[in-house]
Design a protein around this motif. Structure first.
Motif, short mmCIF file in Angstrom:
data_model
loop_
_atom_site.label_atom_id
_atom_site.label_comp_id
_atom_site.label_asym_id
_atom_site.label_seq_id
_atom_site.Cartn_x
_atom_site.Cartn_y
_atom_site.Cartn_z
N UNK A 1 0.79 -1.24 0.00
CA UNK A 1 0.00 0.00 0.00
C UNK A 1 0.82 1.28 0.00
N UNK A 2 2.12 1.18 0.18
CA UNK A 2 2.95 2.37 0.22
C UNK A 2 4.07 2.21 1.23
N UNK A 3 4.92 3.21 1.29
CA UNK A 3 6.05 3.16 2.21
C UNK A 3 6.34 4.57 2.72
N UNK A 4 7.33 4.67 3.56
CA UNK A 4 7.70 5.98 4.09
C UNK A 4 8.24 6.86 2.97
N UNK A 5 7.83 8.13 2.98
CA UNK A 5 8.24 9.07 1.94
C UNK A 5 8.99 10.25 2.52
N UNK A 6 9.52 10.10 3.70
CA UNK A 6 10.18 11.21 4.36
C UNK A 6 9.24 11.86 5.35
N UNK A 7 9.63 12.99 5.85
CA UNK A 7 8.83 13.66 6.87
C UNK A 7 9.28 13.23 8.25
N UNK A 8 9.36 14.18 9.15
CA UNK A 8 9.82 13.88 10.51
C UNK A 8 9.27 14.91 11.47
N UNK A 9 9.38 14.60 12.75
CA UNK A 9 8.93 15.55 13.76
C UNK A 9 9.82 16.80 13.73
N UNK A 10 11.08 16.63 13.45
CA UNK A 10 11.99 17.78 13.36
C UNK A 10 11.58 18.69 12.20
N UNK A 11 11.26 18.09 11.06
CA UNK A 11 10.83 18.89 9.90
C UNK A 11 9.53 19.62 10.21
N UNK A 12 8.62 18.98 10.95
CA UNK A 12 7.38 19.66 11.34
C UNK A 12 7.69 20.86 12.22
N UNK A 13 8.59 20.67 13.17
CA UNK A 13 8.96 21.78 14.06
C UNK A 13 9.53 22.94 13.26
N UNK A 14 10.29 22.62 12.22
CA UNK A 14 10.87 23.66 11.37
C UNK A 14 9.82 24.45 10.59
N UNK A 15 8.63 23.90 10.42
CA UNK A 15 7.55 24.56 9.67
C UNK A 15 6.53 25.27 10.56
N UNK A 16 6.77 25.29 11.86
CA UNK A 16 5.78 25.88 12.77
C UNK A 16 5.61 27.38 12.56
N UNK A 17 6.66 28.10 12.18
CA UNK A 17 6.50 29.53 11.91
C UNK A 17 5.52 29.74 10.77
N UNK A 18 5.64 28.92 9.74
CA UNK A 18 4.71 28.99 8.60
C UNK A 18 3.28 28.73 9.06
N UNK A 19 3.09 27.68 9.87
CA UNK A 19 1.74 27.36 10.36
C UNK A 19 1.20 28.46 11.25
N UNK A 20 2.06 29.01 12.10
CA UNK A 20 1.64 30.12 12.96
C UNK A 20 1.19 31.31 12.11
#
Length: 196
Positions: free
Chosen positions: A9-28
């Motif tokens: 059905x699929x596999x990991x394509x990247x993405x991490x908790x660290x990368x999410x933290x790096x995008x928090x300014x954008x989300x804010x």
């Protein structure tokens, strides 16, 4: 494009908790005030989505480690962004009846016997296997108590603000009464009620 390898059905394509933290300014900047992340437990092979738990006491290393997850929640809270984590308490990954590689649910007594779900019968929905996913036996006191305890440890350790609970109708209502009661006035909970 992801390399699916031997995964149907699929596999990991990247993405991490660290990368999410790096995008928090954008989300804010978008005025986001909450994020919902996939289940964080170690999964069986090909469980890239997080819903095939293998080990409740280990994190999914594909997304990062303890420090990364803690850093994500801390950084989100500094921006007044809540973090809700998805939790699965109904089943494990597709291991058939080979439970010995799972933790802590590694005995047949921790599971209901395999059977197809009859969607016209609630007892069948709660006791039979969703697709080919071994169904946890919530009548077993160890299973019941461990899952509630585990959810509290998860919230406490990583400072999660909410729990999004997967496959709620597939678990006995008596379990949910105890589960929810244990979180009253402490943690936001949201339940999925989708039936296939």
């Amino acid at each position: 494009v992801c390399d699916m390898g031997d995964c149907r059905y699929g596999s990991y394509c990247g993405g991490s908790w660290r990368a999410m933290a790096d995008k928090l300014d954008y989300l804010e900047g978008l005025n986001v005030n909450a994020i919902w992340i996939s289940p964080v437990t170690e999964n069986t092979e090909c469980g890239y989505h997080g819903y095939w738990t293998k080990n409740w006491s280990a994190l999914n290393g594909h997304f990062g480690g303890e420090a990364d997850l803690m850093a994500l929640t801390r950084a989100a809270h500094k921006r007044d962004i809540w973090v809700m984590v998805d939790v699965v308490t109904n089943h494990v990954g597709p291991v058939g009846t080979h439970y010995e590689g799972l933790s802590p649910f590694n005995s047949s007594s921790h599971f209901h016997p395999p059977c197809p779900i009859d969607y016209d019968e609630q007892e069948s929905i709660e006791r039979c296997w969703l697709i080919d996913l071994p169904d946890l036996n919530h009548e077993n006191p160890f299973v019941r108590e461990y899952l509630i305890d585990w959810a509290h440890r998860l919230v406490d350790k990583y400072s999660f603000d909410g729990l999004r609970i997967d496959t709620t109708p597939y678990v006995p209502k008596t379990f949910w009464v105890d589960f929810r009661q244990s979180f009253v006035n402490t943690t936001f909970t949201l339940a999925e009620v989708l039936l296939f």
